[in-house]
Design an enzyme around this catalytic site. Structure first.
Site, PDB file in Angstrom:
ATOM      1  N   HIS A  19       0.842  -1.205   0.000  1.00 21.77           N
ATOM      2  CA  HIS A  19       0.000   0.000   0.000  1.00 21.77           C
ATOM      3  C   HIS A  19       0.873   1.251   0.000  1.00 21.77           C
ATOM      4  O   HIS A  19       0.577   2.233  -0.652  1.00 21.77           O
ATOM      5  CB  HIS A  19      -0.920   0.024   1.230  1.00 21.77           C
ATOM      6  CG  HIS A  19      -1.608  -1.283   1.475  1.00 21.77           C
ATOM      7  ND1 HIS A  19      -1.921  -1.758   2.712  1.00 21.77           N
ATOM      8  CD2 HIS A  19      -2.024  -2.227   0.601  1.00 21.77           C
ATOM      9  CE1 HIS A  19      -2.494  -2.943   2.613  1.00 21.77           C
ATOM     10  NE2 HIS A  19      -2.567  -3.254   1.344  1.00 21.77           N
ATOM     11  N   ASP A 116      -6.479   5.161   1.166  1.00 24.91           N
ATOM     12  CA  ASP A 116      -6.412   3.919   0.400  1.00 24.91           C
ATOM     13  C   ASP A 116      -7.559   3.013   0.797  1.00 24.91           C
ATOM     14  O   ASP A 116      -8.446   3.406   1.579  1.00 24.91           O
ATOM     15  CB  ASP A 116      -5.024   3.272   0.472  1.00 24.91           C
ATOM     16  CG  ASP A 116      -4.725   2.642   1.826  1.00 24.91           C
ATOM     17  OD1 ASP A 116      -5.666   2.336   2.582  1.00 24.91           O
ATOM     18  OD2 ASP A 116      -3.531   2.472   2.129  1.00 24.91           O
TER      19      ASP A 116
END
Ligand code: UDP
Length: 481
Positions: A19, A116
């Site tokens: 991520h 995210d």
């Protein structure tokens, strides 16, 4: 420059290198291509050595602010043995307060918040401070389609997804084979399944200004069209979807100097003759599987670079949170005499390798990969063919796209998570991908590489998609002023 004259984007990253790496690249794009201010908020992570290194290299030279949110104790909240998606969601839920106070204390408020996939619950903070709201998925269009449609599948499908006789249909998109569903869909009684359904619900709520995907228009035209079509997935995905990828670290960034011996060796190998074997930042294999891979590589007589981790019999993502395994040198798990017998054709690297520099080296011709989406993009951008060996998360979806969808990878006959892949099959796959028969894999992967590069150039689809977001932020800045 903290002045108000530049648009300012805040990005929130959840734990996990898969991520962090793409959001750092996203931040860099805003700064270097569009002259924005960027603040990256990083959630506290249970593992952090590799992440700390990433942050360090991303900040030298410093082009944006990185704020590490304070550590939190979730031991009282989280149940023992909680699965990855559950842990990440709880962490991201618990950091909201510190994120909120960090934002409210900023001298100039950012014009947009990009979270995210695990940070969707922080959207209310953006709302409160009148910021634009975007969700970034460090993933591809099929993953967004499945995630946002799972709350509907949840109502339609009875029993476990994996046991369905029919494929799972998503309006306008490639169907999903039951065995390819993402990890949190494998057990509907597990709390992480409920967290995952909830992620889909939050994404579909329609309060966001857009989704950013780490893919590009021409890679997944069918899904991109479905998102826009009100008769297909567009009725659920209410905000525009912007494919802005591939967001990939440039080569030269992952530390060639740290592995001089490896690169000196690669430099003298024939072009495209070496296969790189690695299972990402979190992937682990059983002891037996490590043994079979060793034999498979040796039998293939191809050159290789193999990143080896201590085996784990518990799970395929054992390294995700704690770096994986015990402290023994992982090479001690290899078959007796393996390193000696293969010393002229292969290099074994314990634990962690400078992947981007390896994949971009001209001697690399193949990648045996767990199909993490970052690894996949790094391979495609370098025109490297793959052996798809999915392990966890959404990797089975990615593998299916690479094999059946794009035809740039070969795969074991059965999914590696179902049973061990034997040495002969590994030998055969390695030969197939390295010898390049008449199957067209080489030309297709080169087409994708060119397509990706084109998408990123000025006037390319990914450049233009990000530019639309840039314009929205600029407008927001004017309104605020
Ligand atoms: N990576 C690396 N060296 C390693 C293993 C991984 O540099 O030995 C990097 C890799 O290049 C990629 C990221 O870590 O950028 C892993 O992300 P991916 O999405 O492929 O898989 P994940 O680790 O999230 O499963």
């Amino acid at each position: 420059d903290r002045s108000n004259s530049k648009p300012h984007v805040a990005i929130l990253a959840s734990p996990g290198l898969g991520h962090l790496i793409p959001v750092i690249e996203l931040g860099k794009r805003f700064v270097t291509q569009h002259n924005f201010n960027v603040t990256l908020f990083v959630a506290p992570s249970p593992t952090s050595k590799a992440e700390a290194q990433q942050l360090q290299s991303a900040t030298t030279p410093k082009i944006f602010d990185i704020v590490e949110l304070p550590p939190i104790d979730i031991s009282n909240i989280i149940e023992p043995g909680a699965a990855v998606v559950r842990v990440l969601r709880v962490i991201m839920r618990e950091i909201r307060q510190s994120l909120r106070s960090a934002i409210s204390n900023m001298q100039s408020l950012p014009n947009a918040l990009i979270v995210d996939l695990f940070g969707t619950e922080s959207m209310s903070i953006a709302e409160e401070f009148n910021m634009l709201k975007y969700i970034f998925l460090p993933a591809n269009a099929s993953f967004l389609a499945l995630t946002i449609y799972t709350p509907f599948l949840d109502k339609q499908v009875e029993g476990e997804y994996e046991e369905q006789k029919e494929v799972l249909r998503i309006p306008g998109c490639s169907p999903v084979r039951p065995e390819d569903v993402v990890d949190p869909m494998l057990d509907r009684s597990n709390l992480q399944y409920h967290e995952y359904v909830q992620m889909g619900v939050e994404m579909a709520q329609g309060h966001v200004d857009g989704f950013l995907l780490n893919t590009w228009e021409d890679l997944q035209p069918k899904e991109m069209k479905a998102f826009r079509d009100d008769n297909q997935l567009g009725r659920i995905v209410k905000a525009p979807v912007y494919p802005v990828g591939p967001l990939v670290r440039p080569s030269g960034s992952s530390g060639r100097s740290s592995a001089r011996k490896l690169f000196d060796w690669l430099d003298i190998q024939p072009s495209k003759s070496v296969i790189y074997v690695s299972f990402g930042s979190g992937g682990t294999l059983s002891y037996q599987q490590v043994t079979e891979i060793a034999w498979g590589l040796e039998l293939s007589q191809k050159r290789f670079v193999w990143v080896v981790r201590p085996p784990s019999s518990d799970s395929t993502d054992a390294a995700f949170f704690h770096g994986g395994g015990d402290n023994r040198d992982p090479c001690t798990y290899l078959p007796e005499g393996f390193t000696k017998r293969t010393q002229h054709v292969g290099i074994v690297i314990p634990m962690w390798a400078p992947q981007m520099d390896i994949l971009s080296h001209p001697s690399i011709g193949g990648f045996l990969s767990h199909c993490g989406w970052n690894s996949t993009l790094e391979s495609l951008l370098n025109g490297v063919r793959m052996i798809a060996w999915p392990l966890y998360a959404e990797q089975r979806l990615n593998a299916r796209l690479l094999t059946d969808g794009l035809g740039v990878a070969v795969q074991p006959k059965e999914l590696p998570v179902k049973r061990e892949v034997g040495r002969e099959e590994i030998e055969e796959m390695v030969r197939k991908v390295m010898e390049d028969g008449k199957d067209g894999i080489r030309s297709r992967v080169n087409e994708l590489k060119n397509g990706a590069q084109k998408a990123l150039c000025k006037g390319g689809s990914s450049y233009d998609a990000l530019y639309l977001i840039v314009k929205q932020c600029e407008q927001k800045l004017q309104i605020v002023e």
